[in-house]
Structures are given as structure tokens and as C-alpha cells.
Design a protein around this motif. Structure first.
Motif, PDB file in Angstrom:
ATOM      1  N   ASP A 170       0.836  -1.268  -0.123  1.00 20.47           N
ATOM      2  CA  ASP A 170      -0.048   0.250  -0.180  1.00 20.47           C
ATOM      3  C   ASP A 170       0.518   0.955  -0.225  1.00 20.47           C
ATOM      4  OD1 ASP A 170      -2.759  -1.039   1.148  1.00 20.47           O
ATOM      5  OD2 ASP A 170      -1.707  -1.868   2.022  1.00 20.47           O
TER       6      ASP A 170
ATOM      7  N   ALA B  98       0.550   3.524   1.808  1.00 20.62           N
ATOM      8  CA  ALA B  98       1.008   4.398   2.908  1.00 20.62           C
ATOM      9  C   ALA B  98       2.264   3.978   3.648  1.00 20.62           C
ATOM     10  CB  ALA B  98      -0.113   3.935   4.090  1.00 20.62           C
TER      11      ALA B  98
ATOM     12  N   THR C 179     -11.891   1.809   2.328  1.00 14.80           N
ATOM     13  CA  THR C 179     -11.723   3.138   2.363  1.00 14.80           C
ATOM     14  C   THR C 179     -12.603   3.968   1.847  1.00 14.80           C
ATOM     15  OG1 THR C 179      -9.616   2.543   2.965  1.00 14.80           O
ATOM     16  CG2 THR C 179      -9.447   4.844   1.884  1.00 14.80           C
TER      17      THR C 179
ATOM     18  N   GLY D 122      -6.062   2.625  -9.146  1.00 18.90           N
ATOM     19  CA  GLY D 122      -6.380   1.666  -8.183  1.00 18.90           C
ATOM     20  C   GLY D 122      -6.839   1.438  -7.774  1.00 18.90           C
TER      21      GLY D 122
ATOM     22  N   VAL E 222      -8.271   1.866  -4.615  1.00 12.17           N
ATOM     23  CA  VAL E 222      -9.040   2.693  -3.766  1.00 12.17           C
ATOM     24  C   VAL E 222      -9.800   2.912  -5.279  1.00 12.17           C
ATOM     25  CG1 VAL E 222     -10.340   4.445  -2.163  1.00 12.17           C
ATOM     26  CG2 VAL E 222      -7.751   2.953  -1.594  1.00 12.17           C
ATOM     27  N   GLY E 223      -9.546   3.489  -5.806  1.00 14.86           N
ATOM     28  CA  GLY E 223     -10.148   4.238  -7.365  1.00 14.86           C
ATOM     29  C   GLY E 223     -11.381   3.727  -7.733  1.00 14.86           C
TER      30      GLY E 223
ATOM     31  N   ALA F  98      -6.244   8.489 -14.129  1.00 13.25           N
ATOM     32  CA  ALA F  98      -4.855   7.775 -14.588  1.00 13.25           C
ATOM     33  C   ALA F  98      -4.714   7.525 -15.925  1.00 13.25           C
ATOM     34  CB  ALA F  98      -6.331   6.156 -14.842  1.00 13.25           C
TER      35      ALA F  98
ATOM     36  N   CYS G 168      -8.707  11.860   0.184  1.00 10.60           N
ATOM     37  CA  CYS G 168      -7.907  10.105   0.792  1.00 10.60           C
ATOM     38  C   CYS G 168      -6.527  10.183   1.018  1.00 10.60           C
ATOM     39  CB  CYS G 168      -8.728   9.463  -0.434  1.00 10.60           C
ATOM     40  SG  CYS G 168      -8.341   7.780   0.590  1.00 10.60           S
TER      41      CYS G 168
ATOM     42  N   TYR H 150       4.505  11.555  -1.931  1.00 14.19           N
ATOM     43  CA  TYR H 150       4.901  11.143  -0.778  1.00 14.19           C
ATOM     44  C   TYR H 150       6.521  10.597  -1.204  1.00 14.19           C
ATOM     45  CZ  TYR H 150       0.285   9.272   0.362  1.00 14.19           C
ATOM     46  OH  TYR H 150      -1.533   9.670   0.549  1.00 14.19           O
TER      47      TYR H 150
ATOM     48  N   MET I  82      -8.882   6.131   6.869  1.00 17.68           N
ATOM     49  CA  MET I  82      -9.200   4.930   7.650  1.00 17.68           C
ATOM     50  C   MET I  82      -9.533   4.047   9.456  1.00 17.68           C
ATOM     51  SD  MET I  82     -11.995   3.398   6.186  1.00 17.68           S
ATOM     52  CE  MET I  82     -11.838   1.497   7.204  1.00 17.68           C
ATOM     53  N   PRO I  83      -7.697   4.380   9.539  1.00 20.37           N
ATOM     54  CA  PRO I  83      -7.751   3.652  11.182  1.00 20.37           C
ATOM     55  C   PRO I  83      -8.744   4.485  12.171  1.00 20.37           C
ATOM     56  CG  PRO I  83      -5.570   3.810   9.250  1.00 20.37           C
ATOM     57  CD  PRO I  83      -7.065   4.472   9.210  1.00 20.37           C
TER      58      PRO I  83
ATOM     59  N   ASN J  79       0.964  -0.353 -11.546  1.00 13.47           N
ATOM     60  CA  ASN J  79      -0.381  -1.847 -10.705  1.00 13.47           C
ATOM     61  C   ASN J  79      -0.952  -1.024 -11.431  1.00 13.47           C
ATOM     62  OD1 ASN J  79      -0.325   0.720  -9.027  1.00 13.47           O
ATOM     63  ND2 ASN J  79      -1.424  -0.166  -7.829  1.00 13.47           N
TER      64      ASN J  79
HETATM   65  N1  LIG Z   1      -6.929   7.831   3.981  1.00 12.31           N
HETATM   66  C1  LIG Z   1      -6.749   6.464   4.087  1.00 12.31           C
HETATM   67  O1  LIG Z   1      -7.877   6.048   4.840  1.00 12.31           O
HETATM   68  C2  LIG Z   1      -6.348   6.148   3.096  1.00 12.31           C
HETATM   69  C3  LIG Z   1      -5.948   4.207   2.696  1.00 12.31           C
HETATM   70  C4  LIG Z   1      -5.589   4.009   1.747  1.00 12.31           C
HETATM   71  C5  LIG Z   1      -5.321   4.228   0.395  1.00 12.31           C
HETATM   72  N2  LIG Z   1      -5.296   5.721   0.809  1.00 12.31           N
HETATM   73  C6  LIG Z   1      -4.511   6.681  -0.264  1.00 12.31           C
HETATM   74  O2  LIG Z   1      -5.634   6.764  -1.348  1.00 12.31           O
HETATM   75  C7  LIG Z   1      -4.174   6.811  -2.661  1.00 12.31           C
HETATM   76  C8  LIG Z   1      -4.952   4.897  -3.084  1.00 12.31           C
HETATM   77  O3  LIG Z   1      -4.429   4.165  -2.738  1.00 12.31           O
HETATM   78  P1  LIG Z   1      -4.660   3.112  -3.351  1.00 12.31           P
HETATM   79  O4  LIG Z   1      -4.262   1.481  -2.566  1.00 12.31           O
HETATM   80  O5  LIG Z   1      -5.708   2.539  -3.835  1.00 12.31           O
HETATM   81  O6  LIG Z   1      -2.949   2.484  -4.423  1.00 12.31           O
HETATM   82  P2  LIG Z   1      -3.153   2.369  -5.919  1.00 12.31           P
HETATM   83  O7  LIG Z   1      -4.138   3.366  -6.477  1.00 12.31           O
HETATM   84  O8  LIG Z   1      -3.804   1.066  -5.830  1.00 12.31           O
HETATM   85  O9  LIG Z   1      -1.547   2.846  -6.304  1.00 12.31           O
HETATM   86  C9  LIG Z   1      -1.277   3.879  -6.812  1.00 12.31           C
HETATM   87  C10 LIG Z   1      -1.305   4.744  -7.937  1.00 12.31           C
HETATM   88  O10 LIG Z   1      -1.576   5.781  -7.848  1.00 12.31           O
HETATM   89  C11 LIG Z   1      -0.853   6.986  -9.077  1.00 12.31           C
HETATM   90  N3  LIG Z   1       0.371   7.249  -9.601  1.00 12.31           N
HETATM   91  C12 LIG Z   1       1.253   7.282  -8.251  1.00 12.31           C
HETATM   92  N4  LIG Z   1       1.748   8.398  -8.169  1.00 12.31           N
HETATM   93  C13 LIG Z   1       1.144   9.441  -9.014  1.00 12.31           C
HETATM   94  C14 LIG Z   1       1.712  10.789  -9.286  1.00 12.31           C
HETATM   95  N5  LIG Z   1       2.626  11.290  -9.033  1.00 12.31           N
HETATM   96  N6  LIG Z   1       0.665  11.186 -10.023  1.00 12.31           N
HETATM   97  C15 LIG Z   1      -0.448  10.694  -9.964  1.00 12.31           C
HETATM   98  N7  LIG Z   1      -1.381   9.476  -9.269  1.00 12.31           N
HETATM   99  C16 LIG Z   1       0.409   9.152  -9.349  1.00 12.31           C
HETATM  100  C17 LIG Z   1      -0.735   5.291 -10.087  1.00 12.31           C
HETATM  101  O11 LIG Z   1      -1.558   5.135 -10.661  1.00 12.31           O
HETATM  102  P3  LIG Z   1      -1.959   5.908 -12.348  1.00 12.31           P
HETATM  103  O12 LIG Z   1      -0.967   5.137 -13.502  1.00 12.31           O
HETATM  104  O13 LIG Z   1      -2.798   6.685 -12.925  1.00 12.31           O
HETATM  105  O14 LIG Z   1      -0.099   6.665 -12.330  1.00 12.31           O
HETATM  106  C18 LIG Z   1      -0.336   3.938  -8.502  1.00 12.31           C
HETATM  107  O15 LIG Z   1      -1.050   2.844  -9.382  1.00 12.31           O
HETATM  108  C19 LIG Z   1      -2.834   6.829  -2.152  1.00 12.31           C
HETATM  109  O16 LIG Z   1      -2.779   8.426  -1.901  1.00 12.31           O
HETATM  110  C20 LIG Z   1      -3.119   6.289  -0.333  1.00 12.31           C
HETATM  111  O17 LIG Z   1      -2.145   6.846   0.098  1.00 12.31           O
HETATM  112  C21 LIG Z   1      -6.150   6.565   1.885  1.00 12.31           C
END
Ligand SMILES: NC(=O)c1ccc[n+]([C@@H]2O[C@H](COP(=O)([O-])OP(=O)(O)OC[C@H]3O[C@@H](n4cnc5c(N)ncnc54)[C@H](OP(=O)(O)O)[C@@H]3O)[C@@H](O)[C@H]2O)c1
Length: 330
Positions: free
Chosen positions: A46, A48, A131, A155, A157-158, A176, A242, A248, A274-275, A322
Motif C-alpha cells: 500500500d 501508506a 476506504t 488503483g 481505492v479509486g 489515471a 483520501c 509521497y 480509515m484507522p 500496478n
Molecule cells: N485515507 C486512507 O485511509 C487511505 C487508505 C488507503 C489508501 N489511501 C490513499 O489512497 C491513494 C490510493 O491508494 P491505493 O492503495 O488505491 O493505491 P493504488 O491507486 O492502487 O496505486 C497507486 C497509484 O497511484 C498512481 N500514482 C502514482 N504516482 C502518481 C502521481 N505522481 N500522480 C498521480 N497518480 C500517481 C499510480 O497510478 P497512475 O498510473 O494512474 O498514475 C499508481 O498505480 C493513495 O494516495 C493512498 O495513500 C488512503
């Protein structure tokens, strides 16, 4: 018995480099009363984790201490039990870490109902689905007929956020990082439109895809789409913050949009993690299970092979390598 685990031994400077980890061989200890021995089968990777590797004591969760096994959630089989609530053969999910085996006293372990695959757990019923559900349904408060834009849409979450939005009768636009991902969103997941944020003329593309403006923006990334979507927000729009993965691995976070639109359009902008909501998990899992059973949530697992693949593999999250939920099959 010996097994492999991976410890965090250094804090990353910016991006995650292999030298921040150490692969170690450990011995399984003798089980005490009240303990179970877990053999991990699927380990979640993840974004995070990048934050957990930093020495940030002000975040929602403490960092992983240097020398500790890297933190992660995963799915495991109970291979030995001296715990009255768990039997050999049970499948469980919880915070297990970057390790092949782990000893647990059961804290935070949830049994997986029979018939639910580990992939479905990590893609939908665990962090990504929870989430997405919390952020969209409880914070975004979607209404049928409204327009939702979600960044990081392909991704884990999305992709859940967009499908939940469709299930609620919204018009859904995802952003994306590749044409292939955009095609998956529209052709397989039923998004109304998808925009490759690495293409030209993003503002014009977004305007064409959102003729009625934007009511909910579910922000997963930051980056170039943020300001453009912000300017398409309707009055009383909701922005659910989110994550900001674009920031990061950077030394200085990008500046945000000017706040005047928050006043002019009476926007609500809410961050969440989420935590803070673990007590709501059983209820949310039931609701996600119902969407899943009704065929309204498709998922895609992006599987890496073997524990040590996590060391390089985690960076796929930051390069966009991914599609769907990144996990390691052990
Ligand atoms: N608030 C919460 O409790 C919580 C919980 C889970 C996750 N999150 C957050 O939700 C977001 C998505 O997490 P996920 O687990 O679902 O990961 P994910 O979307 O499956 O994987 C990360 C994706 O982010 C995109 N990315 C990477 N660098 C980027 C950039 N510079 N600009 C734009 N897009 C970029 C990439 O897709 P592209 O090919 O589209 O660039 C990558 O595949 C993250 O920010 C994560 O920290 C928050």
C-alpha cells in the motif's frame, strides 16, 4: 522451523530503495497458550507504507521502528493454534507484516468466511474497499444524478470508489496514468469517462466530460488534475481527501489551489483515514459484501511472486506500474 522476514533498517531519503530493507532468517518460537502460528499467503502493498517508513511522529499511526519487521496487512492460514478462538486451517486477515510466518495473540485478526478468496479480501473487504466506502458514502454523501470525479481511478481505492459511485446512480469520471488503464475503467468497470492525466489539454478534456460540473471529487493523488477539478466544482460540492500519492516521494509538497473557491462555492473539503473508523469495519464489510454479491464491484489483483518481490515491487505504486490492487503471493 526457519522462515524469511524483511525488516526496515533505514529510512528512505525520497523514493524507496532496496537498502532500506534487510532480509532475515528467523526461527519460529514455541507457541504459548493464547497464541497462533500464521503462514501468510497474500500480503498487501500500500502507498501508506511510504509514510510508515518515515520518522513522522505526527501522523495517524506511528512509524515502523528501525529494526522491526515492515508493517503490512495480509491474509494467512492458521497452521498451529493454542488460542481458543482460532483453529488450524482457519483463514484470517490482519496486520501480519513482511514475513512468511508470524506468531499472533489474535489481536486484530479477523476470520475470513469460507468461500471468500484472499484476493477478494485484499481488493474489496480490506483497506481499499473500506476506504472507498467510508470516503464516498459517509463523507462524500453521493446523490443519484450527481457527478463524481475520482483520481487514481485505476488503483485499488479509486476503482472501488468509481464503481460505488455508479452503483449509487452517479456520473463517474476517473483519471489515471495510461490509456490502457482508462480503457479498463470505461470498458470493464462502467465508468462514464476516463482521462489520462499524462495527456494534453486536461482542462478541456475534463470540461467535456463534466458538462454539469463536479459534485464530488475523491482525491487520491494530487498532481496536475487537482487544480483543474477544483475549478470545475459545483456549489456545495464535496472534496474527499483520501491520499496525495504524487507528493509521497517529493521533498516539498505541491502548493494547493487558492482557497477563494471554498468560500464562493461553499465547498466541504474533508480529509480522513480509515484507522479512525476500525469500529465501523464489521458494518462496512457487510455492505461491501452485498455490493460484491450483487456483482456491482469488480476487482483486479496485481500479484507479485514471493516475499522478497516486495522490496522492488512496492515502487510499482509510485511509477503507476500496478493495475488494481498490488499484493504479494507468498
Ligand atoms: N485515507 C486512507 O485511509 C487511505 C487508505 C488507503 C489508501 N489511501 C490513499 O489512497 C491513494 C490510493 O491508494 P491505493 O492503495 O488505491 O493505491 P493504488 O491507486 O492502487 O496505486 C497507486 C497509484 O497511484 C498512481 N500514482 C502514482 N504516482 C502518481 C502521481 N505522481 N500522480 C498521480 N497518480 C500517481 C499510480 O497510478 P497512475 O498510473 O494512474 O498514475 C499508481 O498505480 C493513495 O494516495 C493512498 O495513500 C488512503
Amino acid at each position: 522451523m526457519q522462515y524469511t522476514a524483511i525488516k526496515l533498517v533505514k529510512r528512505p531519503a525520497l523514493s524507496i530503495t532496496p537498502d532500506v530493507f534487510e532480509v532475515v532468517t528467523l526461527e519460529t518460537p514455541e507457541l504459548q497458550d493464547g497464541q497462533v502460528l500464521l503462514k501468510q499467503t497474500h500480503m498487501s502493498l500500500d502507498p501508506a507504507m511510504r509514510g510508515w517508513m518515515s520518522d513522522d511522529r505526527e501522523s495517524y499511526i506511528p512509524p515502523v521502528e528501525l529494526g522491526d519487521i515492515m508493517r503490512s496487512s495480509g491474509v494467512a492460514t492458521v497452521v498451529a493454534s493454542k488460542h481458543e478462538s482460532f483453529a488450524e486451517g482457519d483463514q484470517v486477515a490482519g496486520l501480519i507484516g513482511w514475513t512468511e510466518y508470524a506468531v499472533s495473540d489474535g489481536t486484530g485478526l479477523n476470520k475470513i468466511p469460507p468461500g471468500v478468496s484472499p484476493e477478494a479480501v485484499l481488493c474489496v473487504l480490506a483497506l481499499p474497499g473500506l476506504t472507498a466506502y467510508k470516503g464516498l458514502m459517509d463523507i462524500g454523501k453521493p446523490q443519484a444524478g450527481e457527478t463524481l470525479v475520482v483520481s487514481g481511478a485505476a488503483g485499488s481505492v479509486g476503482s472501488m470508489v468509481g464503481q460505488l459511485g455508479k452503483a449509487e446512480g452517479m456520473t463517474v469520471i476517473g483519471t489515471a496514468g495510461s490509456d490502457e488503464k482508462c480503457q479498463w475503467l470505461t470498458d470493464d468497470l462502467g465508468f462514464d469517462a476516463a482521462i489520462n492525466y499524462k495527456s494534453d489539454d486536461l482542462a478541456a478534456q475534463l470540461k467535456a466530460a463534466t458538462p454539469d460540473g463536479v459534485d464530488i471529487y475523491f482525491e487520491n493523488t494530487g498532481g496536475p488534475v487537482q487544480d483543474i477539478v477544483f475549478h470545475r466544482m459545483n456549489a456545495h460540492g464535496r472534496i474527499v481527501v483520501c491520499g496525495m500519492i504524487a507528493d509521497y516521494n517529493t521533498a516539498t509538497p505541491a502548493p494547493g489551489p487558492n482557497w477563494i473557491n471554498i468560500v464562493k462555492k461553499r465547498l466541504a473539503i474533508t480529509g480522513f483515514t480509515m484507522p479512525d473508523h476500525w469500529n465501523e469495519v464489521p458494518e462496512m464489510m457487510q455492505k461491501l459484501g452485498a455490493y460484491l454479491a450483487a456483482g456491482k464491484l469488480k476487482y483486479r489483483a496485481h500479484k507479485l511472486d514471493g516475499l522478497e518481490s516486495a522490496i522492488e515491487g512496492i515502487n510499482l505504486l509510485f511509477t503507476g506500474g500496478n493495475i488494481g490492487k498490488l499484493m504479494v503471493k507468498l
